[in-house]
Design a protein around this motif. Structure first.
Motif, PDB file in Angstrom:
ATOM      1  N   ARG A 261       2.139  -2.733   6.771  1.00  0.00           N
ATOM      2  CA  ARG A 261       1.947  -2.182   5.207  1.00  0.00           C
ATOM      3  C   ARG A 261       3.251  -1.940   4.584  1.00  0.00           C
ATOM      4  O   ARG A 261       4.087  -1.381   5.352  1.00  0.00           O
ATOM      5  CB  ARG A 261       1.114  -0.690   5.170  1.00  0.00           C
ATOM      6  CG  ARG A 261      -0.504  -1.132   5.352  1.00  0.00           C
ATOM      7  CD  ARG A 261      -1.155   0.182   5.844  1.00  0.00           C
ATOM      8  NE  ARG A 261      -0.823   0.507   7.445  1.00  0.00           N
ATOM      9  CZ  ARG A 261      -1.040  -0.166   8.310  1.00  0.00           C
ATOM     10  NH1 ARG A 261      -1.454  -1.478   8.317  1.00  0.00           N
ATOM     11  NH2 ARG A 261      -0.681   0.219   9.651  1.00  0.00           N
ATOM     12  N   LEU A 262       3.304  -2.395   3.544  1.00  0.00           N
ATOM     13  CA  LEU A 262       4.535  -2.292   2.885  1.00  0.00           C
ATOM     14  C   LEU A 262       4.493  -1.324   1.424  1.00  0.00           C
ATOM     15  O   LEU A 262       3.336  -1.746   0.785  1.00  0.00           O
ATOM     16  CB  LEU A 262       5.156  -3.930   2.383  1.00  0.00           C
ATOM     17  CG  LEU A 262       6.367  -3.991   1.653  1.00  0.00           C
ATOM     18  CD1 LEU A 262       7.644  -3.637   2.516  1.00  0.00           C
ATOM     19  CD2 LEU A 262       6.275  -5.442   1.233  1.00  0.00           C
TER      20      LEU A 262
ATOM     21  N   ALA B 223       0.889  -1.235   0.005  1.00  0.00           N
ATOM     22  CA  ALA B 223      -0.077   0.079  -0.107  1.00  0.00           C
ATOM     23  C   ALA B 223       0.689   1.443  -0.004  1.00  0.00           C
ATOM     24  O   ALA B 223       1.862   1.386   0.749  1.00  0.00           O
ATOM     25  CB  ALA B 223      -0.941  -0.063   1.079  1.00  0.00           C
ATOM     26  N   PRO B 224       0.350   2.398  -0.704  1.00  0.00           N
ATOM     27  CA  PRO B 224       1.132   3.770  -0.675  1.00  0.00           C
ATOM     28  C   PRO B 224       1.255   3.978   0.762  1.00  0.00           C
ATOM     29  O   PRO B 224       0.225   3.859   1.544  1.00  0.00           O
ATOM     30  CB  PRO B 224       0.225   4.746  -1.383  1.00  0.00           C
ATOM     31  CG  PRO B 224      -0.598   3.642  -2.305  1.00  0.00           C
ATOM     32  CD  PRO B 224      -0.887   2.452  -1.457  1.00  0.00           C
TER      33      PRO B 224
ATOM     34  N   ILE C  33      -2.032  -7.662  -2.658  1.00  0.00           N
ATOM     35  CA  ILE C  33      -1.772  -6.810  -3.748  1.00  0.00           C
ATOM     36  C   ILE C  33      -3.035  -6.605  -4.382  1.00  0.00           C
ATOM     37  O   ILE C  33      -3.804  -7.669  -4.803  1.00  0.00           O
ATOM     38  CB  ILE C  33      -0.717  -7.497  -4.711  1.00  0.00           C
ATOM     39  CG1 ILE C  33       0.490  -8.141  -4.300  1.00  0.00           C
ATOM     40  CG2 ILE C  33      -0.672  -6.526  -5.850  1.00  0.00           C
ATOM     41  CD1 ILE C  33       1.526  -8.694  -5.257  1.00  0.00           C
ATOM     42  N   GLY C  34      -3.509  -5.239  -4.364  1.00  0.00           N
ATOM     43  CA  GLY C  34      -4.789  -4.927  -5.193  1.00  0.00           C
ATOM     44  C   GLY C  34      -4.754  -4.877  -6.563  1.00  0.00           C
ATOM     45  O   GLY C  34      -3.875  -5.577  -7.107  1.00  0.00           O
TER      46      GLY C  34
ATOM     47  N   ASP D  77      -8.024  -1.879  -1.253  1.00  0.00           N
ATOM     48  CA  ASP D  77      -9.085  -0.921  -0.402  1.00  0.00           C
ATOM     49  C   ASP D  77      -8.311  -0.484   0.742  1.00  0.00           C
ATOM     50  O   ASP D  77      -7.598  -1.265   1.586  1.00  0.00           O
ATOM     51  CB  ASP D  77     -10.173  -1.883  -0.014  1.00  0.00           C
ATOM     52  CG  ASP D  77     -11.409  -1.327   0.753  1.00  0.00           C
ATOM     53  OD1 ASP D  77     -11.190  -0.021   0.990  1.00  0.00           O
ATOM     54  OD2 ASP D  77     -12.339  -2.044   1.181  1.00  0.00           O
ATOM     55  N   PRO D  78      -8.398   0.755   1.083  1.00  0.00           N
ATOM     56  CA  PRO D  78      -7.857   1.398   2.170  1.00  0.00           C
ATOM     57  C   PRO D  78      -8.189   0.490   3.511  1.00  0.00           C
ATOM     58  O   PRO D  78      -7.419   0.570   4.513  1.00  0.00           O
ATOM     59  CB  PRO D  78      -8.255   2.643   2.439  1.00  0.00           C
ATOM     60  CG  PRO D  78      -8.453   3.162   0.809  1.00  0.00           C
ATOM     61  CD  PRO D  78      -8.928   1.807   0.454  1.00  0.00           C
ATOM     62  N   ALA D  79      -9.382   0.118   3.657  1.00  0.00           N
ATOM     63  CA  ALA D  79     -10.026  -0.500   4.614  1.00  0.00           C
ATOM     64  C   ALA D  79      -9.097  -1.873   5.085  1.00  0.00           C
ATOM     65  O   ALA D  79      -8.683  -2.187   6.058  1.00  0.00           O
ATOM     66  CB  ALA D  79     -11.358  -0.848   4.659  1.00  0.00           C
ATOM     67  N   ILE D  80      -8.893  -2.760   4.111  1.00  0.00           N
ATOM     68  CA  ILE D  80      -8.262  -3.779   4.114  1.00  0.00           C
ATOM     69  C   ILE D  80      -6.654  -3.715   4.710  1.00  0.00           C
ATOM     70  O   ILE D  80      -6.163  -4.206   5.261  1.00  0.00           O
ATOM     71  CB  ILE D  80      -8.326  -4.972   3.221  1.00  0.00           C
ATOM     72  CG1 ILE D  80      -7.875  -6.365   3.474  1.00  0.00           C
ATOM     73  CG2 ILE D  80      -7.529  -4.461   1.764  1.00  0.00           C
ATOM     74  CD1 ILE D  80      -8.213  -7.202   2.489  1.00  0.00           C
ATOM     75  N   ALA D  81      -6.237  -2.505   3.893  1.00  0.00           N
ATOM     76  CA  ALA D  81      -4.756  -2.036   4.307  1.00  0.00           C
ATOM     77  C   ALA D  81      -4.701  -1.731   5.814  1.00  0.00           C
ATOM     78  O   ALA D  81      -3.726  -2.038   6.398  1.00  0.00           O
ATOM     79  CB  ALA D  81      -4.345  -1.017   3.355  1.00  0.00           C
ATOM     80  N   ARG D  82      -5.805  -1.063   6.227  1.00  0.00           N
ATOM     81  CA  ARG D  82      -5.676  -0.554   7.727  1.00  0.00           C
ATOM     82  C   ARG D  82      -5.634  -2.162   8.562  1.00  0.00           C
ATOM     83  O   ARG D  82      -5.199  -1.909   9.766  1.00  0.00           O
ATOM     84  CB  ARG D  82      -6.848   0.206   8.075  1.00  0.00           C
ATOM     85  CG  ARG D  82      -6.480   1.653   7.524  1.00  0.00           C
ATOM     86  CD  ARG D  82      -7.547   2.531   8.182  1.00  0.00           C
ATOM     87  NE  ARG D  82      -8.930   2.339   7.641  1.00  0.00           N
ATOM     88  CZ  ARG D  82      -9.414   2.689   6.678  1.00  0.00           C
ATOM     89  NH1 ARG D  82      -8.839   3.321   5.795  1.00  0.00           N
ATOM     90  NH2 ARG D  82     -10.730   2.122   6.438  1.00  0.00           N
TER      91      ARG D  82
END
Length: 156
Positions: free
Chosen positions: A121-122, A74-75, A104-105, A111-116
């Motif tokens: 986060r890499l 994620a960014p 990997i999206g 989705d930012p929710a799954i990244a949170r």
């Protein structure tokens, strides 16, 4: 087939021109540690970004190995300082009895929710990469890390 120590969950199948490289590095990884790659269906972009991200995230969540340490590409995630630093990070992950799952999206990201929700986060760096290329870069760096940990000259 050995128990997966690493898992890559990616939105969409590997496609040319990146498919051959992704599959080759994934094959090399699997020779060293148990690897599972799960490709989930992408959502048509015409449905709108919010719906696309949410539906893809739902598919991704269902494929994550139970009890896994989850790493979202994620960014804004932490970028390794070097391949050597990434190898050291991988060594620590492999010492953990839990498998490590990388997310990997799709075409519009993860989705930012799954990244949170992820444990970590890499980022693969400050440049935006197409998700197909991000899969190749991640796979190559995972193989490079495993080679380094085994003392293989590929890593140099």
């Amino acid at each position: 087939m050995r128990q997966p120590r690493l898992q890559i969950v990616v939105v969409g199948p590997a496609r040319p021109p990146h498919a051959d490289a992704a599959r080759e590095y994934e094959r090399r990884i699997a020779e060293r540690v148990g690897l599972r790659v799960d490709e989930v269906a992408s959502e048509p972009l015409q449905r709108g970004a919010d719906q696309v991200l949410r539906r893809e995230a739902d598919r991704v969540r269902r494929r994550i190995l139970g009890g896994a340490f989850v790493v979202a590409l994620a960014p804004g995630g932490k970028a390794p300082a070097s391949s050597e630093a990434f190898a050291a990070w991988c060594a620590a992950r492999l010492d953990d009895p839990r498998p490590t799952t990388f997310l990997i999206g799709g075409a519009i990201g993860l989705d930012p929710a799954i990244a949170r929700e992820a444990d970590e986060r890499l980022s693969l760096g400050p440049l935006t990469l197409p998700h197909q290329l991000a899969r190749v870069v991640l796979s190559e760096q995972l193989f490079r890390a495993l080679a380094a940990l085994a003392g293989h000259p590929y890593a140099h």
